[in-house]
Design an enzyme around this catalytic site. Structure first.
Site, PDB file in Angstrom:
ATOM      1  N   LYS A  51       4.050   5.724  -1.917  1.00 21.54           N
ATOM      2  CA  LYS A  51       5.196   5.616  -2.827  1.00 21.54           C
ATOM      3  C   LYS A  51       4.720   5.620  -4.276  1.00 21.54           C
ATOM      4  CE  LYS A  51       7.963   3.522   0.749  1.00 21.54           C
ATOM      5  NZ  LYS A  51       8.472   2.312   1.409  1.00 21.54           N
ATOM      6  N   GLN A  95       8.604  -3.948   0.281  1.00 20.61           N
ATOM      7  CA  GLN A  95       8.119  -3.270   1.486  1.00 20.61           C
ATOM      8  C   GLN A  95       8.282  -4.167   2.712  1.00 20.61           C
ATOM      9  OE1 GLN A  95       6.959   0.027   1.607  1.00 20.61           O
ATOM     10  NE2 GLN A  95       7.117  -0.336   3.803  1.00 20.61           N
ATOM     11  N   ASP A 118      16.613   1.249  -1.988  1.00 18.71           N
ATOM     12  CA  ASP A 118      16.515   1.476  -0.538  1.00 18.71           C
ATOM     13  C   ASP A 118      17.898   1.622   0.090  1.00 18.71           C
ATOM     14  OD1 ASP A 118      13.977   1.772   0.489  1.00 18.71           O
ATOM     15  OD2 ASP A 118      13.535  -0.375   0.420  1.00 18.71           O
TER      16      ASP A 118
END
Ligand code: NAP
Length: 282
Positions: A51, A95, A118
């Site tokens: 990422k 995460q 997200d």
């Protein structure tokens, strides 16, 4: 035809680079994404590295925050709270999975909807269900983008999604429904999975079991999208679909690796740029 997620994702990153440059010119700062990694999970470390690399390629400034395995709930919450207040940060990503002693829902709840890149928070999930504009979960969004870029029609098609997780299966089904497919969602209690799958014009596998979808479950000419990231008997990365056998029947198929995976990261970057543009305009 094999759907090339790697090349498509690279193409999206270069499109985003133009947008991030425009953003910087307009607002005198870079688009910023904060990535929070708690603990030592090796897979999570790899995802975070990818990422951050993606951010560099798209002209996004990344802020990596690492907390040890022993971090407390309060340490994690106050870090996310501080990022929520930080004007240089347009998107926040925590995460997952978190170490078992932490309450993930409570930590994620500290991310304001406008920085939830997200697309996991209740507000964004609700907006998707209501067909309102909001941030959409990256993996299913990446699947829709692949279908769109490969000009694969969705409206009126019979779509079957195997898996009903909050991060993949459910938003995937909702997106296909919003795109006017007739959608069936299957899960571990589905009675005759093979029969359901055989009806699919578009079959999306998000189960988490290596080579679970076999050729006898796939209709001739179906579009097969493999979300799975599994390990085969030799420890090699593979998907939920038995690619070698299913490839012969499918009209389009995504490989693993190189299919949906790179698109997830590309959509995260895209969601971050969109959040920054919305945030600075507001
Ligand atoms: P998950 O939360 O474990 O959900 C798996 C789903 O599969 C559940 O809904 C489960 O049903 C269903 N399932 C399990 N066994 C089944 C069976 N025998 N028949 C039918 N359905 C069954 O997994 P996830 O987070 O959605 O992830 C799924 C896969 O996608 C994993 O391999 C993951 O690594 C991968 N993934 C990839 C990306 C990417 O970027 N490519 C991103 C996210 C996830 P129940 O609900 O009934 O238990």
């Amino acid at each position: 035809m094999i759907i090339d997620g790697k090349t498509t994702a690279a193409c999206i990153r270069s499109e985003l680079k133009l947008r991030t440059a425009e953003f910087e010119k307009a607002y005198g700062k870079k688009v910023g994404l904060a990535v929070v990694l708690i603990g030592n999970d090796p897979a999570s470390q790899t995802y975070v590295r990818n990422k951050i690399k993606g951010c560099e390629e798209a002209g996004i400034r990344s802020f990596a925050h690492y907390l040890p395995e022993t971090a407390t709930q309060e340490q994690a919450r106050s870090l996310v709270r501080a990022l929520a207040e930080d004007g240089a940060v347009h998107g926040i990503l925590v995460q997952l999975p978190l170490p078992a002693h932490l309450n993930a829902a409570e930590i994620l709840a500290e991310i304001p909807a406008e920085k939830d890149v997200d697309g996991f928070c209740a507000e964004n999930v609700g907006k998707l269900a209501l067909r309102e504009s909001g941030t959409i979960a990256c993996t299913p969004l990446g699947v829709m983008e692949l279908l769109r870029r490969y000009r694969i029609p969705v409206a009126g098609k019979r779509a079957v999604v195997v898996g009903r997780s909050n991060i993949v299966g459910k938003p995937m089904a909702m997106l296909l429904l919003n795109a006017d497919a007739t959608v069936t969602v299957c899960h571990s209690r589905t009675r005759d999975l093979k029969e359901e799958c055989l009806r699919a014009d578009i079959l999306v596998a998000a189960v988490g079991k290596a080579k679970f979808i076999t050729a006898d479950m796939v209709k001739e000419g179906a579009v097969v999208i493999d979300v799975g990231m599994d390990r085969d008997e030799n420890g090699k990365l593979c998907g939920d679909v038995d690619f070698c056998a299913v490839e012969k029947k499918a009209s389009y198929i995504t490989p693993v690796p190189g299919g949906v995976g790179p698109m997830t990261v590309a959509m995260l970057l895209s969601n971050t740029v969109a959040a920054a543009e919305r945030g600075e305009k507001a």
